[in-house]
Enzyme design. Structure first.
Site, PDB file in Angstrom:
ATOM      1  N   THR A 185       0.882  -1.177   0.000  1.00 24.36           N
ATOM      2  CA  THR A 185       0.000   0.000   0.000  1.00 24.36           C
ATOM      3  C   THR A 185       0.913   1.219   0.000  1.00 24.36           C
ATOM      4  OG1 THR A 185      -0.024   0.151   2.383  1.00 24.36           O
ATOM      5  CG2 THR A 185      -1.745  -1.186   1.373  1.00 24.36           C
ATOM      6  N   GLU A 333      -5.754  -3.928  -0.580  1.00 25.24           N
ATOM      7  CA  GLU A 333      -6.115  -5.045   0.304  1.00 25.24           C
ATOM      8  C   GLU A 333      -7.247  -5.898  -0.268  1.00 25.24           C
ATOM      9  OE1 GLU A 333      -5.517  -1.974   1.076  1.00 25.24           O
ATOM     10  OE2 GLU A 333      -4.588  -1.757   3.055  1.00 25.24           O
ATOM     11  N   LYS A 442     -16.125  16.718  10.390  1.00 28.50           N
ATOM     12  CA  LYS A 442     -17.101  16.594  11.478  1.00 28.50           C
ATOM     13  C   LYS A 442     -17.543  17.985  11.882  1.00 28.50           C
ATOM     14  CE  LYS A 442     -15.589  12.119  12.915  1.00 28.50           C
ATOM     15  NZ  LYS A 442     -14.245  11.591  13.077  1.00 28.50           N
ATOM     16  N   TRP A 447     -21.565  14.552   9.885  1.00 30.22           N
ATOM     17  CA  TRP A 447     -20.462  14.359   8.954  1.00 30.22           C
ATOM     18  C   TRP A 447     -20.750  15.058   7.630  1.00 30.22           C
ATOM     19  CZ3 TRP A 447     -19.232   8.378   9.380  1.00 30.22           C
ATOM     20  CH2 TRP A 447     -18.697   8.128  10.643  1.00 30.22           C
TER      21      TRP A 447
END
Ligand code: ADP
Length: 545
Positions: A185, A333, A442, A447
């Site tokens: 990654t 992943e 936030k 959100w």
């Protein structure tokens, strides 16, 4: 009671054997680092991947050893994809866009035994070589005529190595759970971590990629892989093409708009795959050069993933190219294909505007993959298209640990992997990424989706690229700051941007400020590098704060 069917391991070598049996003459077109366009077939890749396996064996490579590549998309890279994994060694694709220190860390961490690399990377490898403790052989992926003078110890020539070997090689009968390839990654937070794909996961994932409700790769396609072979195995396309017989077009190092356009036209590409940043370059080139892609090209589908595909991009491809944008989501992943946005029958009759709203979602889970959403406490959230939560995934091509157990356990008690993305899932199963959990803004206990604001801003005709980050606010905790790159030669006012966004995003999502920047930072895989932006604007304060 056990079933009575044959058990054959799912191996990468079975893909290349299928390719040569089923579509030996199907073509692979490569624009080379050396210059000319190279054409070959699966018959050639099959033969030469066996020569490569013999050559690597002669260099002392044994099953399980890691063989690294530092290479663009090209036919020699294809040969190593099949030769290295086929012989039971592990193909470790390195991303040349990483910093040299990161590459050094990754090669040493993976303990690569051989490094095969393209001509473009000679200076980089010269710099790195003294630090690469485990590398026993450096192989330059070129022919004798292009071998340079170099300080790299014992530098070997790929074509010489192959020429010295026969193509008589029997692929070993491996355990399908054996490692086939390794990809790190990009480590925008923390150290890069290795994802170690197995033969089984690779073959199952290729099946998944070929299904009609996924990328629907077939013999009918000529597929341009703008997505690099060092980025999550080019989204499985080398394997999916071996499985399906799709003709492949490999662009080498030239990914600018003009070069990509030329390949689309000259090779009559029908399917192209890449991240949004490369498509931005292509769209800009087309508009600056006043081209008419719809009449010159044969492009039918553009797969966009790796970062959110703005709606304006899907619209531009549809309008100017007559091509359908297939939005897809995944991560290193997850091999990477997790969800793909194809339409359901009921969507086909929708007016364009509404259909584009569906296409802006990241799509539905491919068979094999399961998704769920949870709140901060891990409680499951409904798939009602409204509740945004942490996106978790499981399936046979999802990682269960990082290489050498870096970072410790990564699955929860029920085997779910937390993607780090925040998403909604609607009752039809369409997943929509609203943010990375670390990028979400936030504000007043709610959100705000930075991606939604970016996408809306990208719809403005004068905007080239947009990024939104959260800035600390004494009353609201955080508020959005919009950073914009304006198209070349254009001027844009803060007020007109805010006016444009009004009505396109919820009122309380409207950015508290808009700043104009010359360029935005990107990661090695073409995503906005928000950690760098947050650092750059750490001391920024809104006027009313
Ligand atoms: P990295 O190595 O940078 O993590 P990955 O390719 O593994 O590279 O990145 C995976 C992440 O990219 C996902 O978790 C998600 O945040 C983002 N991503 C991938 N595809 C999309 C998409 N279609 N829309 C929005 N975000 C996406």
């Amino acid at each position: 009671m056990l079933g009575l069917m044959q058990e054959h391991p799912l191996l990468v070598s079975s893909l290349i054997e299928h390719a040569v049996a089923a579509h030996p003459g199907a073509g692979i077109v490569s624009r080379t680092v050396e210059g000319p366009v190279h054409r070959c077939t699966w018959r050639d890749v099959h033969r030469r991947s066996k020569q490569a396996a013999n050559a690597l064996t002669a260099l002392g490579v044994r099953p399980g050893d890691r063989v690294a590549t530092l290479a663009w998309n090209g036919y020699r890279h294809m040969e190593l994809y099949f030769g290295v994994s086929g012989m039971g060694a592990v193909l470790h694709t390195l991303n040349p866009r990483l910093f040299p220190e990161q590459l050094e860390y990754i090669v040493n961490h993976a303990e690569d035994s051989v490094l095969c690399f393209d001509l473009s990377f000679v200076p980089l490898v010269e710099k790195l070589a003294p630090q690469l403790e485990s590398v026993r052989a450096f192989v330059l992926m070129t022919d004798r005529a292009h071998m340079p003078e170099s300080s790299i110890p014992g530098l070997l020539c790929y074509e010489d190595l192959l020429a010295a070997q026969s193509d008589d090689y029997a692929w070993p009968d491996l355990d399908e759970r054996a490692a086939a390839s390794l990809c790190y990654t990009s480590g925008t937070t923390g150290k890069p971590k290795g994802v170690l794909y197995s033969h089984r996961s690779t073959v199952l994932h290729a099946f998944g990629a070929c299904t009609v409700d996924s990328l629907a790769v077939s013999r009918d396609d000529t597929a341009l892989l703008v997505v690099p072979m060092f980025h999550v195995n080019a989204w499985s396309m080398p394997y999916a093409a071996a499985m399906s017989g799709a003709r492949l077009v490999l662009p080498g190092p030239a990914l600018d708009g003009a070069s990509v356009y030329a390949l689309l036209r000259d090779e009559q590409v029908t399917l192209a795959l890449g991240v949004p940043t490369v498509w931005l370059m292509l769209l800009q080139h087309v508009s600056a050069a006043g081209l008419e892609p719809a009449t010159e090209l044969a492009l039918r589908r553009v797969v966009i993933g790796g970062a959110a595909a703005p709606r304006s991009m899907a619209e531009a491809f549809e309008r100017d190219f007559g091509a359908f944008v297939v939005h897809a989501w995944g991560m290193t992943e997850t091999s990477p294909v997790g969800t793909v946005c194809n339409l359901l029958p009921e969507h086909r009759a929708l007016p364009l505007e509404q259909r584009l709203q569906v296409q802006a979602k990241q799509g539905r889970a491919v068979f094999g993959v399961r998704l769920k959403l949870t709140d901060d406490e891990g409680r499951a959230l409904p798939h009602d298209g409204q509740a945004a939560g942490h996106l978790k995934i499981r399936g046979p091509w999802v990682a269960r640990a990082y290489y050498r157990d870096e970072g410790g356990p990564i699955l929860d008690d029920e085997g779910w992997f937390d993607t780090g993305d925040v998403a909604t899932i609607d009752p039809d199963g369409y997943m929509h990424i609203t943010d990375r959990s670390k990028d979400v803004i936030k504000s007043g206990g709610e959100w705000i989706s930075s991606i939604a604001i970016e996408n809306a801003a990208m719809g403005h005709p004068l905007v080239a690229e947009a990024a939104v980050i959260g800035i600390a606010h004494p009353k609201w905790q955080e508020r959005p700051l919009l950073l914009l790159v304006v198209k070349p030669g254009q001027v844009l006012e803060r007020e007109s941007v805010l006016h444009y966004l009004d009505g396109r995003v919820a009122k309380w999502w409207l950015p508290d400020d808009v700043l104009f920047v010359r360029e935005l930072p990107h990661t090695a895989t073409g995503k906005l590098l928000k950690t760098a932006l947050r650092e750059q604007f750490r001391d920024y304060r809104f006027a009313d704060a």
